[in-house]
Design an enzyme around this catalytic site. Structure first.
Site, PDB file in Angstrom:
ATOM      1  N   ARG A 123      -0.265   3.293   4.254  1.00  0.00           N
ATOM      2  CA  ARG A 123       1.206   3.400   3.766  1.00  0.00           C
ATOM      3  C   ARG A 123       1.567   4.756   3.153  1.00  0.00           C
ATOM      4  O   ARG A 123       2.684   4.995   3.054  1.00  0.00           O
ATOM      5  CB  ARG A 123       1.525   2.099   2.754  1.00  0.00           C
ATOM      6  N   LYS A 126     -15.034   1.091   2.814  1.00  0.00           N
ATOM      7  CA  LYS A 126     -15.022  -0.244   3.308  1.00  0.00           C
ATOM      8  C   LYS A 126     -16.642  -0.455   3.376  1.00  0.00           C
ATOM      9  O   LYS A 126     -17.420   0.430   3.657  1.00  0.00           O
ATOM     10  CB  LYS A 126     -14.405  -0.237   4.909  1.00  0.00           C
TER      11      LYS A 126
END
Ligand code: BES
Ligand code: MN
Ligand code: ZN
Length: 505
Positions: A359, A285
């Protein structure tokens, strides 16, 4: 915060401060006119003495009547209270339990910032009294939380005692029960907020697991914590693909609530994303704002807090809470874009973005819950930035593969005073997670990103009725509000507890 119910007349009550709500009874837009009428403020209490103290101020035309507008009167004539706090509740016509919850939080924050440690809140008429008591207790507890532990100048201004003034001929026992339940729920929400507030150096997967264990011991839950060996033994290839990159050991936390006399079915599974820090991994990120990724375990903390409330409220239904806790780090051991991983269910996953890690851990957490016998599943996760684009900071994104379970959750979140909005899961979106070399990819790209993530999870719940809550936009308050501090919100916990209670026989 100690909560007491009082059935005396407000004027008779001795307290540091009495709090009354001022509602606007003006017709906002009289038919056929573009002019707004002046506010017509009335106190939401039948107590004539309290009304009379505020009469001049309310009639003065100085007040707007807007929500949270507050005025503090000292030595109110004719009352035994030392102070009277008037707090605006907006339009009388639109006033609901949702607003009342926030006003109670705001009252706490106004009063405690003045160094006052106890007060009494007048239950407004117009809302069913049990619902009102519950809203006041929960709202007050939410308002009482401040996340400033690490500041040397911490004021630690907490309200110690709240009196709820419910006049009239209400059912005392029912109100006591409502207040007690609300207390458990509000305290559990703050327990969750404490976990979420900790930075990642002080809330590693191991520490999160220790906190879950300690809580479980206190409330009589079974709690097992598994490490890397068990995760590999269970063939949780998706969970491990994230965990492998970190020097901090992962934790698979399994809390079981099985009350005597609960039916064999349903078994509810509450599965939380517990990424104690999300750097993005090799798909790292940007530095700007990365510090916020300490709250990427909020879904897991919500499930731990919900299990606490459930263990104390004792509904007759079996519930299993599962948290997949790990950091998401770049390292020489970290997974790389293009890697293929085999999930516990046997599905192969092409990892095209290591930042879509939530996920992955949930895929195995959800599948494991089904293996443990769960017949209904709910997961909570700070899963996507895309849900913030779609719904902002106001609504939790809800996904469901079954309308009946959705309706049940919707009713629960309505009663709990939380905002959630359903997003679709049409088959068409499945194209977005197709892989050319594996069964699915872990990122469906930017468009409909929150939906693509949910479609990915759906592959692992198959036909088990399931709710997915994307709390990325709502688990952290970006700014302080009159009713709540900046920082962790504890969102979804109240709805989850209500949802679980709805299954009890
Ligand atoms: N933890 C983030 C999602 C997130 C974003 C939470 C903002 C809170 C605030 C999640 O793991 C993530 O990085 N998601 C990616 C998915 C993408 C790579 C498909 C995202 O949303 O950008
Ligand atoms: Mn991520
Ligand atoms: Zn994440």
């Amino acid at each position: 915060m100690k909560t007491t119910l009082s059935f005396s007349t407000p004027a008779e009550l001795e307290t540091e401060s009495l709090v009354a709500i001022a509602l606007d009874h003006a017709e906002k837009d009289p038919a056929g006119s573009t002019k707004k009428e002046k506010p017509q403020l009335k106190l939401a209490t039948g107590d004539a003495a309290v009304q009379s103290v505020a009469a001049d101020l309310l009639a003065s035309g100085e007040l707007t009547g807007k929500p949270f507008e507050s005025n503090l009167l000292h030595k109110p004539a004719g009352l035994r209270a030392k102070r009277l706090l008037l707090i605006g509740g907006g339009s009388a016509k639109k006033f609901t339990g949702y607003d009342l919850r926030r006003l109670a939080g705001a009252a706490v924050r106004i009063v405690k910032s003045r160094g006052i440690r106890s007060f009494a809140f007048i239950v407004p008429p117009g809302i069913p009294v049990e619902e009102a008591v519950r809203a006041i207790v929960e709202g007050a507890l939410v308002g009482n939380f401040d996340p400033d532990y690490y500041r040397s100048d911490r004021k630690d201004q907490k309200i110690d005692a709240l009196t709820i003034v419910a006049s009239g001929n209400a059912d005392h026992a029912a109100l006591e029960k409502a207040a007690q339940e609300a207390q458990v729920i509000g305290e559990s929400q703050n327990f969750t907020r404490d976990l979420v507030n900790e930075p990642s150096n002080r809330m590693t997967p191991t520490i999160l697991a220790d906190r879950a264990k300690k809580m479980s011991q206190e409330v009589g839950l079974k709690c097992e914590v598994y490490g890397a060996d068990k995760i590999k033994e269970l063939k949780m290839g998706a969970f491990w693909s994230v965990a492998q990159g970190s020097d901090e050991p992962p934790a698979l936390i399994v809390m079981t609530y099985e009350p005597a006399g609960a039916p064999a079915k349903p078994v509810l599974g509450l599965v939380g994303k517990g990424i104690t820090f999300d750097t993005g991994g090799i798909s790292i990120k940007p530095a700007d704002g990365m510090e916020k990724m300490k709250y990427d375990m909020a879904g897991g903390a919500t499930m731990i807090g919900a299990m606490r409330a459930i263990a104390l409220l004792k509904p007759k239904v079996k519930v299993i809470g599962i948290v997949c806790a790990t950091e998401n780090m770049p390292s020489g051991k970290a997974q790389k874009p293009g890697d293929v991983q085999i999930a516990m269910s046997g599905k192969s996953i092409e990892i095209i973005n290591t930042d879509a890690e939530g996920r992955l851990v949930l895929a195995d957490g959800l599948f494991y819950a089904r293996q443990l016998g769960c017949t209904h599943l709910v997961d909570a996760a700070t899963l996507t930035g895309a849900v913030v684009v779609a719904l902002g900071y106001t609504n939790v994104g809800v996904f469901a593969n079954d309308d009946a379970i959705y309706e049940r959750l919707h009713k629960a979140n309505d009663e709990a005073g939380e905002k959630m909005w359903r997003l679709p899961l049409d088959d068409e979106y499945k194209d977005n997670i197709k892989s050319s070399i594996a069964d699915i990819v872990n990122s469906g790209g930017r468009w409909g990103g929150a939906i693509n993530a949910a479609m990915f999870l759906k592959e692992f719940v198959e036909d088990t009725p399931w709710i997915h809550l994307d709390i990325a936009g709502t688990a952290w308050m970006e700014d302080q509000k009159p009713w709540i501090a900046k920082g962790p919100s504890g969102v979804a916990l109240r709805s989850l507890v209500e949802f679980v209670k709805s299954f009890k026989t």
